[in-house]
Write an enzyme that holds these catalytic residues in place. Sequence first.
Site, mmCIF file in Angstrom:
data_model
loop_
_atom_site.group_PDB
_atom_site.id
_atom_site.type_symbol
_atom_site.label_atom_id
_atom_site.label_comp_id
_atom_site.label_asym_id
_atom_site.label_seq_id
_atom_site.Cartn_x
_atom_site.Cartn_y
_atom_site.Cartn_z
ATOM 1 C CE LYS A 154 41.158 14.537 48.203
ATOM 2 N NZ LYS A 154 39.741 14.527 47.761
ATOM 3 C CB SER A 180 39.829 14.098 43.801
ATOM 4 O OG SER A 180 39.159 14.352 45.025
ATOM 5 C CB SER A 230 36.283 13.059 45.397
ATOM 6 O OG SER A 230 36.435 13.647 44.132
#
Lengths: 494, 95
Positions: A79, A160, A184
Amino acid sequence: MPALTDLGIREIRDGVRAGTFSAREVAEAFNAAVAAAKPLNAFLVETPDHALAAADAADAARAAGETLKPLAGVPIGMKDLFCTKGVTSTAASHILEGFTPPYESTVSQKLWDAGAGMLGKLNMDQFAMGSSNETSAFGNVISPWRRSDGGNAALAPGGSSGGSSAAVAARIAPGATGTDTGGSIRQPAAFTGIAGIKPTYGRCSRWGVIAFASSLDQAGPMARDVRDCAIMLEAMAGFDAKDATSLDLPVPQWESMLDAGLKGKRVGVPKEYRVDGMPAEIEALWQQGIAWMKDAGAEVIEVSLPHTKYALPAYYIIAPAEASSNLARYDGVRYGLRDLPDGANLQQMYAATRAEGFGEEVKRRILIGTYVLSAGFYDAYYTQAQKVRTLIARDFEAAWEKCDVLLTPTAPSAAFALGEKQADPLAMYLNDVFTVPASLAGLPAMSVPGGLSAEGLPLGLQIIGKPLDEQGVLDAALAIEERAGFAARPQAWW
Amino acid sequence: MSVDTATVKKVASLARIAIDDAAAERLVPELNNILGWIEQLGEVDTQGVEPMTAVIPNTLRLRDDVVTDGGIRDAVLANAPAAEHGFFTVPKVIE
């Protein structure tokens, strides 16, 4: 033999160890899959050389007869919230465009130390603020899933960590890192039919992870199944002197201890999670989950978490308050974007830079955070929210006197279409209704696929555990996984 | 509590975010919508409840007072939007 990109983390690890295939073959297969999947917009940066270098190291170690590292030969996606030395890290924000960290986050370093290689940096909601990936400055990630109605509506991969969820679901990465502040990891895992666990706050170091809300942010793995999550979490977790909130505790051997037999375990079902307007198929999935828990030998009991309805409003005070403080560092002086209008002074440079660099949702949250922390409102909003947070944590403590884990849905719906909720920030926030309470209490929590919606989209079940009881969470999730037999996967259209 | 354009502009200035009149107008209903929603927390009785300071009990560790890095000026300045003579440069602050 199936295509190498159809293999998960454990299968790759074991296959490389056994010499069934080489780590280089695996890395090449995934690098090619990443390169071919650009329509998903899951990766912001591709790093095929990083994956190949780790693979070659694994192959060389095997050839030399050495004991292979825990993730030797496994390429993963990272990420973009994790700072990676020499590779741009932007948190999907224009304000950090081009930022190249001269250091490596502790979690990513641990993964490289465990032998993993990096396929690239994954797209996400800007500064991890969002539940649909529509706040990325570099275009939203598109879920690999499509509704079964024959339409081609582009769906949200969740957020997210939406680049992470899309990449794993699309089989262009066997696993990926995520971060979870209010859900998330869990919500995007649920939206894309994969597994993801947020460990106890403090298990994974936050050092080098671009901060959103420091008392909530926690890294975790996202992978195709529970076992792969256990393997990856073992490599990511552990004490780090560089993070003052890191827990100085040994990392359990979660994978080898996995046990889906829940005999003697008590599973709590919180009655307050039955929210108004919850779709019948979510309720049905929850009931199915209860039946699976009983089938695994557990006793299922109803419990009460009376302050549940206040978790979301408390979260949307605490997280923006911490964000407004954390994001004060982006001022155009030391790194990132600088916007210097003609004749501007220092204050004007700050204001212009931040106006230009931050996306709309990030600005909205900074403004809310600044407002709730401002003189005259601090006690009414922030202190009150922190007191409510104490009550929410106490609710869970009381529940642990009656049960070992909690079972809930992960999200109140299946994936929605991109654009569907964008106009109403509040409607978007409500998506996190089931994930936020565990975040506020710092508890380990996991989403595991439970079934498909009427539209053929994945639905997730959430397991919440006691502090430090990741094992209990993983075990209960495995019991669901074994019974759900979730084998659906998106058909490649990209 | 509801905000008006003047409040939004004041908060934006505290947050060091430049906004124009149109953006301030647009933010007023958005922020009021969110603030109105979070105000339901006011109905929770928190008499005698301590605000949470640490989510998981943890001891506050102090690091040894030793230098662990240093001499990395180039690395520190590597991402600077503007640097000169080994320093960050910013617009003139003092006339």
